[in-house]
Design a protein around this motif. Structure first.
Motif, PDB file in Angstrom:
ATOM      1  N   GLY A  31       0.815  -1.201   0.000  1.00 14.68           N
ATOM      2  CA  GLY A  31       0.000   0.000   0.000  1.00 14.68           C
ATOM      3  C   GLY A  31       0.855   1.259   0.000  1.00 14.68           C
ATOM      4  N   THR A 387      -2.785  -6.376   1.820  1.00 13.85           N
ATOM      5  CA  THR A 387      -1.879  -5.244   2.055  1.00 13.85           C
ATOM      6  C   THR A 387      -2.295  -3.945   1.381  1.00 13.85           C
ATOM      7  OG1 THR A 387      -0.520  -6.016   0.199  1.00 13.85           O
ATOM      8  CG2 THR A 387       0.153  -6.686   2.422  1.00 13.85           C
ATOM      9  N   LEU A 388      -2.818  -4.036   0.155  1.00 15.19           N
ATOM     10  CA  LEU A 388      -3.051  -2.819  -0.623  1.00 15.19           C
ATOM     11  C   LEU A 388      -4.255  -1.981  -0.178  1.00 15.19           C
ATOM     12  CD1 LEU A 388      -2.079  -1.123  -3.060  1.00 15.19           C
ATOM     13  CD2 LEU A 388      -3.569  -2.497  -4.496  1.00 15.19           C
ATOM     14  N   SER A 390      -7.212  -0.061   1.948  1.00 13.96           N
ATOM     15  CA  SER A 390      -7.220   0.627   3.240  1.00 13.96           C
ATOM     16  C   SER A 390      -7.892  -0.270   4.276  1.00 13.96           C
ATOM     17  CB  SER A 390      -7.992   1.940   3.118  1.00 13.96           C
ATOM     18  OG  SER A 390      -9.377   1.640   2.964  1.00 13.96           O
TER      19      SER A 390
END
Lengths: 412, 412
Positions: A31, A387-388, A390
């Motif tokens: 992210g 992970t990416l 929010s």
């Protein structure tokens, strides 16, 4: 949480669907917050200051296998015994792995009687595993043999038997630490068995993709035995090819990758590399060496990553636990590191779950992707990449996913 | 200058030898002053400013074929008709060329009946030519057929005859502009004949290495016809693969390379690329696009390069003229661009000249390197690379070289 009826589930699902969501949990991309951690790196190489520690001009041609200080960091990163056992590549370890297989197909390894392209070649593929490994095999016509993953790594009873019997089995893919997608780390015994097992093929290779070696999520850090050392003790060091990169440490698109191996493989790879390049981007190497300094610097940096992404993993686990924990219809991993959570749904339901989620605006990695030929024989495994997105997106996506799992299970 | 006797030449040679020189005229590397021209590039991408014009984050994965503004520059650089005909690679066009051949060997092109690795494949190699092209062929077992270079490019009478007759001839290497090493530019007629000639092989490819397209040395700039346009008119666009890079424009080790081709080849290459990478280093692409802005920026920049290196070329030519001009033992090129001067010495003398020069401390590219299998059948061609050494070094090295040529000729 009490089970909902199929009708209630359907209603809940339709409510999510009506929201017109567009969430993506498909790929292991860092992210923005993670990328920001390495931003100062961009200011460390300027027009005033572009030389290596030894004073070499990084702007010009040369340095086929990397600058000394980058090799030094990778020596520790890849856990090899000297910088002579390191080749620094470009921005992608996938490229190094692909090219290794490609060179083997066209030329073979030093012990190969003939190029792999001129013979039947099979690879063991512990699964669930990394789809891009499997794509490389499929691309080059290498037959994939699925091997079960256990909580200690590839099922070594199966592996040992197969490699001892069949000399067309030339290799195995292994993500030894915080594996993609199950998050497990090979036990010391597994690593030792990989290093010492008898292989019918003289030119057998372990494609050891140590992509997540420093990617801890928890205070409980997995330890991985040193495969090259164990192989050297057994005289089998030629079979070990270790790959790693900074893609999920610094910048995913502008990291630095490397291969670690015994000298015979390094020489072999350099011979091939010298045909295709005059050298890698050394400017990007000094960006990295100045920013990280050494492996301690890398490890310190990874704690910052963990601080950002561990809560995302926890959120997924927490919601799965809450929504599915008492229903006996799904199991999932809770890894100490890496980039993925692996979710097993009822047999025959993975494709349906992914389809339902997609219709509700939550994109998941295609079911089956974690198996050779994109074919999960039980159609049960789904890879979650938290992970990416929010935190808000992750929570919402996981709630949608949990409903889809229940709905698919209920339909079944 | 009056001819010296063999004894006088030997004496002069021994005097140079006694100086313990260590000069290098082997490779086409830019000099420090040239690299300095692009230094401001290193300050254009900072921790505050790392997005594409469209706002994409260059730090993350993605963008398999390059960012839009880099493709835009390469569209003009490679003279293709749209950015859809461009794939941006890593730092090396050699890698793109090597990988193209490698993919053809393992998979063939779309029109290939089977992979090139499964059939006899020959390549035409206009010579003298670029040694690294020839190394790629040799590496992959592609038989090289030497074709003479003329002042207008490859001898097209020979080329047309061979490609029409022999369907195992699958390609030709061409450095169309300011060629390596002879410095000639293909005439419009040559380009048209390349584009339109009848080839027995359906999957014939022109490996069009336009490495020196903007590398003018003189006010007299060579013009190169647009091969892809001519091929499109003839319906032969599949055969054209154009390569180029910023290696000798920005930083030799940290430039950006690209391939230009018709859609069928772009799709083919992307298919292969998607197996080996998630994308190139986009941060380095925005360094380039911000610094150069567009092709006009590139052309303006190249004038600064010419200002630095043209005098080096002139110095070599002047000394050769002075020392050898009236002796009838050597001829050399005086190119309008590129990186090399090609020197022809008496037949059977090139190896001896290189040996003598080496003993006197002047390193030259190995004689024969400019021919397939490193075999110059007449042993007469020597490639001179004047860009890297300082002006003083170049003059001294050329004087030593001139003595070596005379000495070798006298011995003969």
């Amino acid at each position: 949480m009490a089970s909902l009826t199929k009708k209630e589930l359907q209603k809940k699902y339709e409510e999510y669907k009506a929201q017109g969501l567009a969430l993506d949990m498909t790929r292991g991309k860092p992210g923005v917050e993670q990328l920001d951690l390495s931003l100062p790196m961009l200011d460390l190489v300027t027009s005033k200051d572009y030389k290596t520690v030894a004073g070499a001009d990084t702007r010009n041609y040369g340095g086929l296998d990397g600058i000394p200080e980058m090799k030094e960091i990778f020596k520790d990163f890849l856990e090899v015994s000297s910088t002579d056992e390191v080749i620094v590549g470009g921005n992608s370890s996938l490229t190094l792995m692909h090219d290794t297989i490609s060179h083997a197909v066209t030329h073979g390894f030093p012990e190969s009687k003939k190029p792999w392209g001129e013979q039947k070649v099979k690879f063991l593929c512990p699964s669930p595993g990394y789809d891009r490994h499997f794509s490389i095999c499929e691309h080059f016509g290498i037959e994939m043999v699925t091997v079960p993953m256990t909580s200690k790594g590839p099922d070594m009873d199966v592996v040992e038997k197969l490699v001892a019997e069949d000399k067309s089995i030339k290799g195995i893919w292994v993500v030894p630490k915080y594996s993609n997608p199950t998050g497990i780390t090979c036990s010391k015994k597994t690593v030792k068995r990989l290093a010492t097992m008898k292989t019918a093929a003289k030119d057998f290779r372990i494609m050891y993709d140590n992509a997540y070696t420093v990617h801890h999520l928890s205070k409980e850090q997995d330890e991985l035995a040193n495969i090259l050392e164990l192989a050297k003790e057994a005289g089998t060091e030629n079979r070990v090819l270790i790959f790693g990169s900074f893609s999920k440490i610094s910048f995913a698109g502008a990291g630095v990758a490397a291969m670690g191996a015994a000298k015979v493989n390094i020489d072999w790879m350099k011979g091939h590399l010298s045909m295709s390049t005059i050298g890698p981007d050394k400017l990007n190497q000094i960006r990295h060496t100045r920013f990280f300094k050494d492996m301690k610097g890398v490890e310190k940096h990874m704690k910052k990553h963990a601080k950002i992404i561990a809560p995302k993993f926890e959120a997924v686990i927490e919601i799965l636990e809450k929504e599915l924990g008492d229903k006996g219809i799904a199991t999932w991993t809770n890894p100490n590191g890496g980039y993925f959570i692996s979710l097993d749904v009822p047999k025959g339901c993975a494709k349906e779950v992914v389809r339902l989620a997609a219709e509700a605006g939550v994109k998941l990695t295609a079911a089956g992707a974690t198996f050779p030929y994109k074919n999960d024989p039980k159609d049960e495994n789904i890879r979650i990449a938290p992970t990416l997105p929010s935190m808000g997106e992750i929570k919402l996506a996981t709630r949608v996913l949990a409903v889809c799992v229940q709905l698919a299970a209920a339909k079944k």
